[in-house]
Design an enzyme around this catalytic site. Structure first.
Site, PDB file in Angstrom:
ATOM      1  N   LYS A 162       0.765  -1.292   0.166  1.00 11.57           N
ATOM      2  CA  LYS A 162      -0.025  -0.033   0.026  1.00 11.57           C
ATOM      3  C   LYS A 162       0.755   1.262  -0.076  1.00 11.57           C
ATOM      4  CE  LYS A 162      -4.014  -1.899   2.706  1.00 11.57           C
ATOM      5  NZ  LYS A 162      -4.965  -1.780   1.822  1.00 11.57           N
ATOM      6  N   ARG A 180     -10.490 -11.384   2.035  1.00  9.55           N
ATOM      7  CA  ARG A 180     -11.201 -12.442   1.332  1.00  9.55           C
ATOM      8  C   ARG A 180     -10.705 -14.102   1.414  1.00  9.55           C
ATOM      9  NH1 ARG A 180     -11.451  -9.175  -4.158  1.00  9.55           N
ATOM     10  NH2 ARG A 180     -11.326  -7.578  -2.386  1.00  9.55           N
TER      11      ARG A 180
HETATM   12  N1  BES Z   1      -7.963  -3.606   4.394  1.00  9.06           N
HETATM   13  C1  BES Z   1      -8.247  -3.471   3.332  1.00  9.06           C
HETATM   14  C2  BES Z   1      -9.478  -2.610   2.987  1.00  9.06           C
HETATM   15  C3  BES Z   1     -10.101  -1.134   3.733  1.00  9.06           C
HETATM   16  C4  BES Z   1      -9.828  -0.033   3.111  1.00  9.06           C
HETATM   17  C5  BES Z   1      -9.985  -1.377   4.886  1.00  9.06           C
HETATM   18  C6  BES Z   1      -9.802   1.115   3.616  1.00  9.06           C
HETATM   19  C7  BES Z   1     -10.414   0.058   5.592  1.00  9.06           C
HETATM   20  C8  BES Z   1     -10.107   1.239   5.099  1.00  9.06           C
HETATM   21  C9  BES Z   1      -8.190  -4.534   2.179  1.00  9.06           C
HETATM   22  O1  BES Z   1      -7.346  -5.759   2.512  1.00  9.06           O
HETATM   23  C10 BES Z   1      -7.513  -4.333   0.986  1.00  9.06           C
HETATM   24  O2  BES Z   1      -6.481  -3.768   0.769  1.00  9.06           O
HETATM   25  N2  BES Z   1      -8.609  -4.092  -0.121  1.00  9.06           N
HETATM   26  C11 BES Z   1      -8.233  -3.681  -1.515  1.00  9.06           C
HETATM   27  C12 BES Z   1      -8.830  -4.807  -2.398  1.00  9.06           C
HETATM   28  C13 BES Z   1      -8.275  -4.503  -3.891  1.00  9.06           C
HETATM   29  C14 BES Z   1      -6.739  -4.815  -3.959  1.00  9.06           C
HETATM   30  C15 BES Z   1      -8.798  -5.192  -4.611  1.00  9.06           C
HETATM   31  C16 BES Z   1      -8.901  -2.264  -1.572  1.00  9.06           C
HETATM   32  O3  BES Z   1     -10.238  -2.077  -1.493  1.00  9.06           O
HETATM   33  O4  BES Z   1      -8.345  -1.583  -2.213  1.00  9.06           O
HETATM   34 ZN    ZN Z   2      -5.513  -5.565   1.987  1.00 10.48          ZN
END
Ligand code: BES
Ligand code: ZN
Ligand code: ZN
Length: 499
Positions: free
Chosen positions: A281, A355
């Site tokens: 990230k 997931r």
């Molecule tokens: N933990 C994150 C989602 C999240 C985003 C939680 C903002 C709290 C605040 C999750 O694991 C994630 O990173 N999701 C990605 C998925 C994508 C790579 C398909 C996302 O939502 O960007």
């Molecule tokens: Zn994630």
């Protein structure tokens, strides 16, 4: 580490005359309430402060609006009163009482008052409303000062009592017990989510959860890495691979004396830190990812409250716990993992890890006998884009099951909003090589994530709650401290106890 401080309501009930609390919280129900007997009496005890504020417009009973004054006149034993406005938005009466009590408790905490009371009026002689008042005091009074050197909280926890205009004729002991149990569990979930990832590793998360469960009389089991390997949970192991911390799978068991055949399975995402893994990230805001275990914390909190309150059917709670980190050993984009149920998964993006671990845990919940499933997870940024921080997303099938949970959320005073699960979202997850891939592109990201989970529900009643937007708040509000919210504890408890 000591616990955060917040008031629990004592089983003491008193009258407006006999109480000696330092601050009395008085919920006000709009301008039509102005002429009510109790507010007229309160006004005269204030020396006319209330009427003057109302006439000048300083107080108009808007939501969250407060007015504080000393009580000098006869008939009122409390030292001061804080009246709290509760505008009739979409809120039900219990919801308005819950919010007003939370606002009042925050005012009390700032005053460093040690004894507070909530005025329960006329219609409040009803167990739902008593419970709402107690919950509100617990949420509003929560202040997580565990990591500060100078504790800006009163040395003794404030005590709170319920205050009635006349002696209360109803037995409210059970409502007090239940209200306290829920407030405690929500705040326990908030503490777990607030904890930084250097403290709350998967191992520590599991141990802390077990300690909380013990207090509530729940049976628990912690599966360590070897046990997870024995169950061939390739998805959970694949996410954990890049981390120095070993994963855990926590199982909590609630069993009533007599129960019918159904068993509710609650599954919560327990990623104690989500760096994104190799699909790392950006740095901005990454610190928030310490709370990527909020779904898991909510399941732990809900199980504790369910055990304390009692539910008609069996409930199991499962929390897969792991970090998601990059390293030389970490799962790489394009890797193919095998889930415990035999499905092969192409990991196109290692940041879509929630997931993966939920899929293995959903399978195990069914192995343990769950007939109905609810998972809760900070799953997608896409859900935050759709609903903001205002509502959690709900997905699921069949529609009756989604509706049961939606109704439970309404009774609990938490908002959920249904998002779709059309078959086309599953099509977006087609992999060139494996049975399924873990991302479906930018479009409809919250729904493709839900479609992935759906593939592991085997057609059982299942619902998924996406709390990415609602689990955390950066800003303090009149009714709550900044940080973790403990969202969905209340909804899951309501669902289980009123089944
Ligand atoms: N933990 C994150 C989602 C999240 C985003 C939680 C903002 C709290 C605040 C999750 O694991 C994630 O990173 N999701 C990605 C998925 C994508 C790579 C398909 C996302 O939502 O960007
Ligand atoms: Zn994630
Ligand atoms: Zn995540």
């Amino acid at each position: 580490m000591s616990n955060s401080q917040y008031p629990l309501v004592s089983p003491v009930t008193s009258t407006t005359e006999s109480t000696t609390v330092e601050l009395l919280i008085v919920p006000v129900f709009g301008s039509e309430d102005r002429e009510s007997e109790i507010l007229v009496s309160l006004d005269s005890a204030s020396g006319g402060v209330l009427a003057r504020a109302w006439t000048s417009g300083e107080f108009s009973s808007k939501r969250h609006q407060v007015l504080q004054f000393e009580l000098v006149g006869a008939g009122w034993g409390a030292k001061r009163a804080v009246i709290v406005g509760t505008e009739a938005r979409d809120g039900t009466v219990p919801d308005r009482i819950r919010l007003a009590s939370a606002v009042g408790a925050r005012v009390a905490a700032k005053l460093k008052g040690k004894t507070i009371g909530v005025l329960c009026r006329g219609e409040a002689q009803n167990s739902e409303l008593v419970k709402a008042a107690i919950e509100g005091v617990g949420y509003g009074g929560f202040n997580d000062s565990r990591y500060r050197r100078s504790q800006d909280v009163p040395e003794e926890m404030a005590s709170c009592e319920l205050v009635w205009p006349q002696a209360c004729s109803e037995d409210v002991t059970e409502s007090i017990r239940n209200g306290n149990a829920i407030a405690r569990s929500v705040n326990a979930a908030r503490e777990l989510s607030n904890d930084p990832a250097n403290v709350l590793t998967p191992t520590v998360f599991a141990e802390r959860a077990v300690a909380l469960c013990k207090e509530s009389g729940l049976k628990t089991e912690i599966l360590d890495q070897a046990a997870i390997r024995d169950l061939q949970m390739g998805l959970l192991l694949g996410v954990a691979r890049g981390s120095e911390e070993s994963p855990r799978l926590l199982v909590m068991n609630y069993e009533p004396a007599k129960s019918s055949g159904s068993m509710l399975g609650l599954v919560g995402k327990g990623v104690t830190f989500d760096s994104g893994g190799i699909s790392i990230k950006p740095a901005g805001g990454m610190e928030r990812m310490k709370s990527d275990m909020s779904g898991g914390a909510a399941v732990v909190g809900a199980m504790c409250a369910i055990a304390q309150i009692g539910a008609p059917n069996r409930v199991i709670g499962l929390v897969p716990m792991t970090e998601n980190m990059p390293s030389g050993l970490a799962t790489k984009p394009g890797d193919i993992l095998k889930s415990a149920d035999g499905t092969t998964v192409e990991v196109s993006n290692t940041d879509a890890e929630g997931r993966l671990i939920l899929a293995d845990a959903l399978w195990y919940a069914q192995q343990l006998g769950a007939t109905h499933l609810v998972d809760v997870a900070t799953l997608t940024g896409s859900c935050v884009v759709a609903l903001g921080k205002v509502a959690s997303g709900i997905f699921g099938e069949p529609q009756d099951w989604v509706q049961s949970i939606t109704r439970a959320s309404e009774r609990a005073g938490e908002r959920v909003w249904q998002l779709p699960l059309y078959p086309e979202y599953r099509d977006q997850l087609e992999s060139e090589l494996a049975d399924i891939k873990n991302i479906g592109g930018r479009e409809g990201g919250a729904s493709t994530a839900a479609a992935f989970l759906q593939a592991f529900s085997n057609g059982k009643p299942w619902a998924h709650l996406d709390i990415a937007g609602t689990a955390w708040t950066e800003t303090a509000s009149p009714d709550g401290a900044p940080g973790a919210t403990g969202v969905m504890v209340r909804t899951m408890v309501e669902l289980a106890v009123s089944d």
